[in-house]
Design an enzyme around this catalytic site. Structure first.
Site, PDB file in Angstrom:
ATOM      1  N   LYS A 114      12.383 -13.512  33.364  1.00  0.00           N
ATOM      2  CA  LYS A 114      12.849 -14.864  33.077  1.00  0.00           C
ATOM      3  C   LYS A 114      11.761 -14.299  31.571  1.00  0.00           C
ATOM      4  O   LYS A 114      10.500 -14.557  31.522  1.00  0.00           O
ATOM      5  CB  LYS A 114      11.053 -15.541  33.407  1.00  0.00           C
ATOM      6  CG  LYS A 114      11.318 -17.522  33.542  1.00  0.00           C
ATOM      7  CD  LYS A 114      10.260 -17.813  32.874  1.00  0.00           C
ATOM      8  CE  LYS A 114      10.104 -18.344  32.109  1.00  0.00           C
ATOM      9  NZ  LYS A 114      10.487 -19.051  30.746  1.00  0.00           N
ATOM     10  N   GLU A 155      12.231 -19.416  26.938  1.00  0.00           N
ATOM     11  CA  GLU A 155      13.151 -20.641  27.174  1.00  0.00           C
ATOM     12  C   GLU A 155      13.775 -20.664  26.028  1.00  0.00           C
ATOM     13  O   GLU A 155      14.440 -21.151  25.426  1.00  0.00           O
ATOM     14  CB  GLU A 155      12.724 -21.608  27.680  1.00  0.00           C
ATOM     15  CG  GLU A 155      11.960 -22.138  27.090  1.00  0.00           C
ATOM     16  CD  GLU A 155      10.466 -21.838  27.665  1.00  0.00           C
ATOM     17  OE1 GLU A 155       8.870 -22.982  27.829  1.00  0.00           O
ATOM     18  OE2 GLU A 155       9.910 -20.692  28.591  1.00  0.00           O
ATOM     19  N   CYS A 197       0.775 -11.146  18.194  1.00  0.00           N
ATOM     20  CA  CYS A 197      -0.832 -10.877  18.706  1.00  0.00           C
ATOM     21  C   CYS A 197      -1.481  -9.932  18.341  1.00  0.00           C
ATOM     22  O   CYS A 197      -3.295  -9.955  18.761  1.00  0.00           O
ATOM     23  CB  CYS A 197      -0.741 -10.658  20.780  1.00  0.00           C
ATOM     24  SG  CYS A 197      -0.004  -9.743  21.661  1.00  0.00           S
TER      25      CYS A 197
END
Length: 514
Positions: A184, A187, A292
């Site tokens: 996934k 988006e 990060c």
């Protein structure tokens, strides 16, 4: 996130799903818009799959696993050797796609692709990485062998900030270990992942070994709940990561999750000034601070405060603009919401007693870039005594904002870092081996750099972390990554050699005497 209902007049393309080796248009009429962060122009739509499409993808991965797990480890390695060659050939195209959807400068985008490519290259070591253990003569005629075997269907849930590297941390390692994967993408940055799986298909990966499912929360929850999925890899925010870890773990799945960060760089008085200035500026403002492992806090110990003015001066000279344009050092942030959050935290930090040494919050762009999500390099000086209550320090801003904290001793610096809830990365700049050793031994952070500002390990080590920066006990790539995507099976045997020719002839094999 709000979904937009598509109409036939929409000019931007709607991305397909990738199921069982084919790009499949989603039957859903709901989608999420993808914007160019530099202009906020619409470039694509990410579909929100239907429940039946998610189930179809999971079943495809489950069906593919039955045969893929039995492909020899050597041949799985050869698929990855071909894949890394295709990635290398397409690296410029991939980097351009990263810049388009994420906003990174070309240099940062090239680094994004290359660090992912390195992990794929490392998968060529899989035959030795998957080797098990054995011992013989544990008792009379008793031998034991342990070996690693794949888990089954795995899932990878990716963030926006590394559209190439993070997916390449996930599905290649899962696949080379004999698993299949449901990927996934974020988006917000799905275009790069689609190119990655297209290249994987060209490399010959059989249908179903990797499938792409788009979407938002509903897709994430499906992956956490689907009985086919045995393990989940996630990189992203703490809120999402805590949810995925709790829900996936509650459903009996393995979960590895890298979450938020607040990384500190400690400058000792004996550090080299030029090295420190270059390192801090690059690590704080590169990729617009949206990584990060960014050094978002610099702790100046004692006389090292002399480097502060040069840091501010160098940061002020950085060029802000569209990532693909020549000479640009700092691209846009990912969205208007991310930009506004950064601005709000800086303002709150000043209100709480911080002092702006460099203010990039009011930067003005021209032309179509006036609509982009730009924040200029910003430096805020925060008093040591009020760090824990200053929002600019206590929150992960995830933007081009550097906090400065001044302390008297290395012990104070270590105590400040250890008191922070995050423990992703840190660095110390010094010529003293003793100071470096003390720091590395006492600091509670997963990845430590000594005169290295962003100590991301090469793929034959593992990407680690500590405290609230990580959930799960098996890390990404390296040996830990192989262990995450495999499980032990131990076989104990008792075979004795029979000299009874009649018995041997009857069975055609040597049978044990029990």
């Amino acid at each position: 996130m709000l979904a937009r209902r598509l109409t036939t007049s929409a000019k931007a393309p709607t991305l397909p799903l990738f199921i069982h080796g084919k790009f499949v248009p989603s039957a859903s009429t709901a989608s999420i818009p993808v914007h160019d962060p530099a202009t906020n122009q619409l470039i694509a739509y990410t579909p929100i799959p239907t429940q039946s499409e998610l189930v179809q993808a999971a079943e495809s991965a489950q069906d593919a696993f039955a045969s893929w797990r039995n492909v020899s480890v050597s041949n799985r390695m050869r698929y990855m050797l071909k894949y890394q060659a295709l990635l290398r050939e397409a690296s410029a195209e991939l980097a351009a796609t990263v810049t388009r959807e994420n906003g990174k400068t070309t240099a940062d985008a090239n680094g994004d692709v290359f660090r992912g490519l390195e992990v794929v290259e490392h998968t060529a070591s899989i035959p030795s990485l998957m080797m098990g253990e054995s011992a013989s003569h544990l008792a009379k005629n008793l031998d034991t062998i342990s070996y690693r075997e794949p888990l089954g269907v795995t899932a990878g849930i990716c963030p926006f900030n590394f559209p190439a590297m993070i997916p390449l941390w996930m599905f290649p390692m899962a696949a080379v270990c004999g698993n299949t994967c449901l990927l996934k993408p974020s988006e917000r940055t799905p275009l790069t992942s689609m190119k990655l799986v297209e290249l994987a298909s060209q490399a010959g990966l059989p249908p179903g070994v990797v499938n792409v499912v788009h979407g938002g929360v509903d897709t994430v929850n499906f992956l956490c709940d689907a009985p086919q999925v045995k393990a989940i890899s996630f990189v992203g925010s703490n809120r999402a990561g805590e949810h995925i870890h709790a829900r996936g773990w509650g459903n009996g799945k393995r979960v590895q999750a890298n979450l938020g960060a607040k990384n500190h760089g400690v400058v000792m008085p004996d550090a080299d000034d030029e090295t420190v200035v270059n390192a801090i500026v690059g690590a704080a403002f590169g990729a617009a601070g949206q990584r990060c492992m960014a050094l978002s806090v610099v702790i100046l110990v004692g006389d090292s405060q002399r480097v502060l003015d040069p840091i501010v001066a160098k940061a002020a000279k950085l060029v802000v603009g569209r990532g693909r344009d020549a000479g640009v050092d700092v691209g846009p942030m990912i969205s208007p919401q991310a930009k506004q959050r950064a601005l709000d935290l800086v303002r709150q930090g000043v209100k709480a007693g911080g002092k702006l040494l460099l203010d990039g919050t009011a930067i003005k762009m021209t032309g179509e870039l006036a609509h982009g999500n730009f924040v200029g390099p910003t430096v805020i000086d925060i008093p040591f005594a009020s760090c824990q209550t200053n929002p600019a320090y206590s929150n992960e801003i995830f933007g081009p904002v550097l906090s400065v904290v001044r302390v008297d001793t290395l012990d104070q610096a270590i105590a400040l870092i250890n008191a922070n809830e995050y423990g992703n990365g840190t660095a110390i700049f010094t010529h003293s081996g003793g100071a470096a050793r003390k720091f590395t031994m006492e600091v509670d952070v997963g990845q430590v750099g000594v005169n290295v500002p962003i100590p991301v390990p090469l793929p034959f080590f593992s990407f680690t972390g500590s405290k609230n920066s990580i959930r799960g006990d098996l890390n990404f790539y390296g040996k830990a990554g192989v262990h995450f995507y495999t499980k032990w099976k131990t076989v104990t045997t008792n075979w004795s050699y029979s000299t009874d020719t009649e018995e041997r002839a009857r069975w055609g094999v040597t049978m044990p005497k029990l």
